[in-house]
Write a protein that holds these residues in place. Structure first.
Motif, mmCIF file in Angstrom:
data_model
loop_
_atom_site.group_PDB
_atom_site.id
_atom_site.type_symbol
_atom_site.label_atom_id
_atom_site.label_comp_id
_atom_site.label_asym_id
_atom_site.label_seq_id
_atom_site.Cartn_x
_atom_site.Cartn_y
_atom_site.Cartn_z
ATOM 1 N N MET A 1 13.445 -24.429 -6.008
ATOM 2 C CA MET A 1 12.184 -24.185 -5.298
ATOM 3 C C MET A 1 12.446 -23.766 -3.856
ATOM 4 O O MET A 1 11.779 -22.911 -3.312
ATOM 5 N N ILE A 2 13.460 -24.412 -3.262
ATOM 6 C CA ILE A 2 13.766 -24.098 -1.870
ATOM 7 C C ILE A 2 14.191 -22.646 -1.710
ATOM 8 O O ILE A 2 13.927 -22.006 -0.703
ATOM 9 N N PHE A 3 14.823 -22.084 -2.759
ATOM 10 C CA PHE A 3 15.262 -20.685 -2.698
ATOM 11 C C PHE A 3 14.064 -19.735 -2.668
ATOM 12 O O PHE A 3 14.117 -18.673 -2.073
ATOM 13 N N LEU A 4 12.968 -20.156 -3.377
ATOM 14 C CA LEU A 4 11.783 -19.301 -3.414
ATOM 15 C C LEU A 4 11.104 -19.242 -2.053
ATOM 16 O O LEU A 4 10.522 -18.215 -1.674
ATOM 17 N N ASN A 5 11.167 -20.347 -1.308
ATOM 18 C CA ASN A 5 10.502 -20.400 -0.010
ATOM 19 C C ASN A 5 11.397 -19.951 1.136
ATOM 20 O O ASN A 5 10.960 -19.908 2.284
ATOM 21 N N LEU A 6 12.650 -19.641 0.822
ATOM 22 C CA LEU A 6 13.601 -19.274 1.873
ATOM 23 C C LEU A 6 13.306 -17.875 2.419
ATOM 24 O O LEU A 6 12.953 -16.970 1.665
ATOM 25 N N ASP A 7 13.456 -17.718 3.720
ATOM 26 C CA ASP A 7 13.341 -16.399 4.340
ATOM 27 C C ASP A 7 14.670 -15.671 4.128
ATOM 28 O O ASP A 7 15.673 -16.006 4.765
ATOM 29 N N TRP A 8 14.677 -14.681 3.245
ATOM 30 C CA TRP A 8 15.921 -13.994 2.907
ATOM 31 C C TRP A 8 16.281 -12.922 3.929
ATOM 32 O O TRP A 8 17.352 -12.306 3.835
ATOM 33 N N GLY A 9 15.387 -12.673 4.875
ATOM 34 C CA GLY A 9 15.633 -11.644 5.886
ATOM 35 C C GLY A 9 16.947 -11.825 6.630
ATOM 36 O O GLY A 9 17.744 -10.878 6.747
ATOM 37 N N PRO A 10 17.236 -13.028 7.172
ATOM 38 C CA PRO A 10 18.497 -13.227 7.892
ATOM 39 C C PRO A 10 19.740 -12.982 7.029
ATOM 40 O O PRO A 10 20.730 -12.433 7.510
ATOM 41 N N LEU A 11 19.662 -13.369 5.756
ATOM 42 C CA LEU A 11 20.812 -13.150 4.870
ATOM 43 C C LEU A 11 21.029 -11.654 4.607
ATOM 44 O O LEU A 11 22.163 -11.157 4.659
ATOM 45 N N LEU A 12 19.936 -10.947 4.336
ATOM 46 C CA LEU A 12 20.059 -9.506 4.094
ATOM 47 C C LEU A 12 20.569 -8.790 5.341
ATOM 48 O O LEU A 12 21.393 -7.872 5.248
ATOM 49 N N LEU A 13 20.085 -9.216 6.510
ATOM 50 C CA LEU A 13 20.545 -8.613 7.764
ATOM 51 C C LEU A 13 22.033 -8.911 7.991
ATOM 52 O O LEU A 13 22.785 -8.069 8.491
ATOM 53 N N THR A 14 22.451 -10.120 7.600
ATOM 54 C CA THR A 14 23.863 -10.493 7.730
ATOM 55 C C THR A 14 24.749 -9.589 6.872
ATOM 56 O O THR A 14 25.783 -9.095 7.329
ATOM 57 N N PHE A 15 24.346 -9.371 5.628
ATOM 58 C CA PHE A 15 25.141 -8.519 4.732
ATOM 59 C C PHE A 15 25.131 -7.065 5.206
ATOM 60 O O PHE A 15 26.132 -6.357 5.088
ATOM 61 N N LYS A 16 24.007 -6.619 5.735
ATOM 62 C CA LYS A 16 23.928 -5.254 6.275
ATOM 63 C C LYS A 16 24.885 -5.103 7.454
ATOM 64 O O LYS A 16 25.634 -4.121 7.548
ATOM 65 N N LEU A 17 24.869 -6.093 8.361
ATOM 66 C CA LEU A 17 25.767 -6.059 9.516
ATOM 67 C C LEU A 17 27.224 -6.093 9.077
ATOM 68 O O LEU A 17 28.058 -5.324 9.588
ATOM 69 N N ALA A 18 27.538 -6.966 8.115
ATOM 70 C CA ALA A 18 28.926 -7.090 7.648
ATOM 71 C C ALA A 18 29.394 -5.810 6.966
ATOM 72 O O ALA A 18 30.546 -5.378 7.164
ATOM 73 N N ALA A 19 28.523 -5.185 6.170
ATOM 74 C CA ALA A 19 28.906 -3.955 5.459
ATOM 75 C C ALA A 19 29.157 -2.807 6.438
ATOM 76 O O ALA A 19 30.160 -2.087 6.330
ATOM 77 N N ILE A 20 28.255 -2.629 7.407
ATOM 78 C CA ILE A 20 28.424 -1.542 8.388
ATOM 79 C C ILE A 20 29.658 -1.779 9.243
ATOM 80 O O ILE A 20 30.444 -0.858 9.508
ATOM 81 N N THR A 21 29.835 -3.025 9.685
ATOM 82 C CA THR A 21 30.995 -3.361 10.514
ATOM 83 C C THR A 21 32.299 -3.099 9.758
ATOM 84 O O THR A 21 33.253 -2.535 10.308
ATOM 85 N N THR A 22 32.342 -3.501 8.499
ATOM 86 C CA THR A 22 33.552 -3.312 7.692
ATOM 87 C C THR A 22 33.866 -1.831 7.497
ATOM 88 O O THR A 22 35.029 -1.416 7.605
ATOM 89 N N LEU A 23 32.839 -1.036 7.230
ATOM 90 C CA LEU A 23 33.045 0.403 7.034
ATOM 91 C C LEU A 23 33.578 1.060 8.316
ATOM 92 O O LEU A 23 34.556 1.818 8.280
ATOM 93 N N ILE A 24 32.942 0.743 9.438
ATOM 94 C CA ILE A 24 33.384 1.328 10.717
ATOM 95 C C ILE A 24 34.809 0.887 11.040
ATOM 96 O O ILE A 24 35.651 1.693 11.467
ATOM 97 N N LEU A 25 35.084 -0.395 10.812
ATOM 98 C CA LEU A 25 36.412 -0.903 11.153
ATOM 99 C C LEU A 25 37.501 -0.328 10.256
ATOM 100 O O LEU A 25 38.642 -0.146 10.696
ATOM 101 N N PHE A 26 37.162 -0.042 9.013
ATOM 102 C CA PHE A 26 38.169 0.577 8.137
ATOM 103 C C PHE A 26 38.514 1.978 8.649
ATOM 104 O O PHE A 26 39.686 2.362 8.697
ATOM 105 N N LEU A 27 37.480 2.728 9.034
ATOM 106 C CA LEU A 27 37.704 4.089 9.531
ATOM 107 C C LEU A 27 38.462 4.086 10.851
ATOM 108 O O LEU A 27 39.297 4.965 11.103
ATOM 109 N N LEU A 28 38.164 3.113 11.713
ATOM 110 C CA LEU A 28 38.856 3.023 13.000
ATOM 111 C C LEU A 28 40.196 2.297 12.889
ATOM 112 O O LEU A 28 41.173 2.645 13.557
ATOM 113 N N GLY A 29 40.221 1.271 12.047
ATOM 114 C CA GLY A 29 41.403 0.417 11.970
ATOM 115 C C GLY A 29 42.586 1.057 11.283
ATOM 116 O O GLY A 29 43.741 0.765 11.625
ATOM 117 N N LEU A 30 42.310 1.950 10.325
ATOM 118 C CA LEU A 30 43.412 2.575 9.579
ATOM 119 C C LEU A 30 44.313 3.436 10.479
ATOM 120 O O LEU A 30 45.534 3.216 10.500
#
Length: 229
Positions: free
Chosen positions: A1-30
């Motif tokens: 029940m707690i999952f249904l009432n959870l605000d998923w916005g912060p989690l989705l934003l976290t994954f979006k930030l992590a995905a973009i950061t990882t992509l940029i860092l791979f291109l720069l880090g290599l």
């Protein structure tokens, strides 16, 4: 029940930030890892120390200096605001730049280590055949450091998910813009809503464990042929 009432916005934003950061860092880090792995410059330790600084600096220190750099009241931030009408403080773009800087060693170190462990004779053989450095990197070196590439991608993604200090300093706590999961946990604890904080923390823990399990399983599979030999 707690999952249904959870605000998923912060989690989705976290994954979006992590995905973009990882992509940029791979291109720069290599290319950065390639330069560090094969460089013979006397300034190499200086660049290596600079890349590793986020590992030893408290996140609040890095966040403070980035806050000063991005501030629209002075220096770079003022120039960006007046010239390009870009404001990085308390924005998602600023959060991405801060995450790229903060997670830089988590991408560069595994790639550099993998490249340094490849026999240099492979590079020399490729060059002898007239292949360019770019061809050598993508057709000779990268296929031989798959484990290091996976480790760099996974560790960068996982580290970005867990960021707090730098994120709070640069992004603040703006719902839908900069409020990531780690900030949401802090917010819920301050509001004494421990159930929501526990749910966010549990989900992040499970995801982090799954990510690390993936890395160690892959490393074990990569090591098995060597063990059998």
């Amino acid at each position: 029940m707690i999952f249904l009432n959870l605000d998923w916005g912060p989690l989705l934003l976290t994954f979006k930030l992590a995905a973009i950061t990882t992509l940029i860092l791979f291109l720069l880090g290599l290319p950065l890892a390639y330069s560090l792995a094969f460089s013979r410059s006397r300034f190499k330790p200086l660049f290596e120390a600079s890349v590793s600084m986020p590992l030893v600096l408290p996140p609040s220190v890095l966040g403070f200096y980035l806050l000063l750099a991005f501030s629209p009241q002075q220096g770079l931030g003022l120039w960006l605001a007046q010239t390009l009408d870009i404001r990085l403080v308390f924005s998602f773009a600023g959060l991405v730049i801060a995450s790229v800087i903060f997670s830089l060693p988590f991408m560069v170190h595994p790639l550099q280590s993998g490249l340094q462990n490849i026999p240099y004779s492979l590079v020399e053989a490729s060059r002898t055949l007239g292949k360019s450095d770019l061809h050598t990197l993508f057709r000779v070196l990268l296929p031989n450091i798959k484990s290091s590439v996976l480790a760099g991608i996974v560790m960068t993604f996982a580290h970005t998910i867990g960021e707090f200090g730098v994120v709070l300093m640069i992004g603040g706590n703006i719902p839908g813009v900069t409020k990531v999961a780690s900030i949401a946990i802090y917010d819920e604890v301050e509001s004494l809503n421990y159930a929501a904080a526990h749910t966010y923390a549990l989900l992040l823990s499970l995801i982090s464990f799954a990510v690390l399990l993936l890395v160690y399983t892959n490393n074990r599979r990569a090591a098995l042929p060597l063990t059998r030999n």
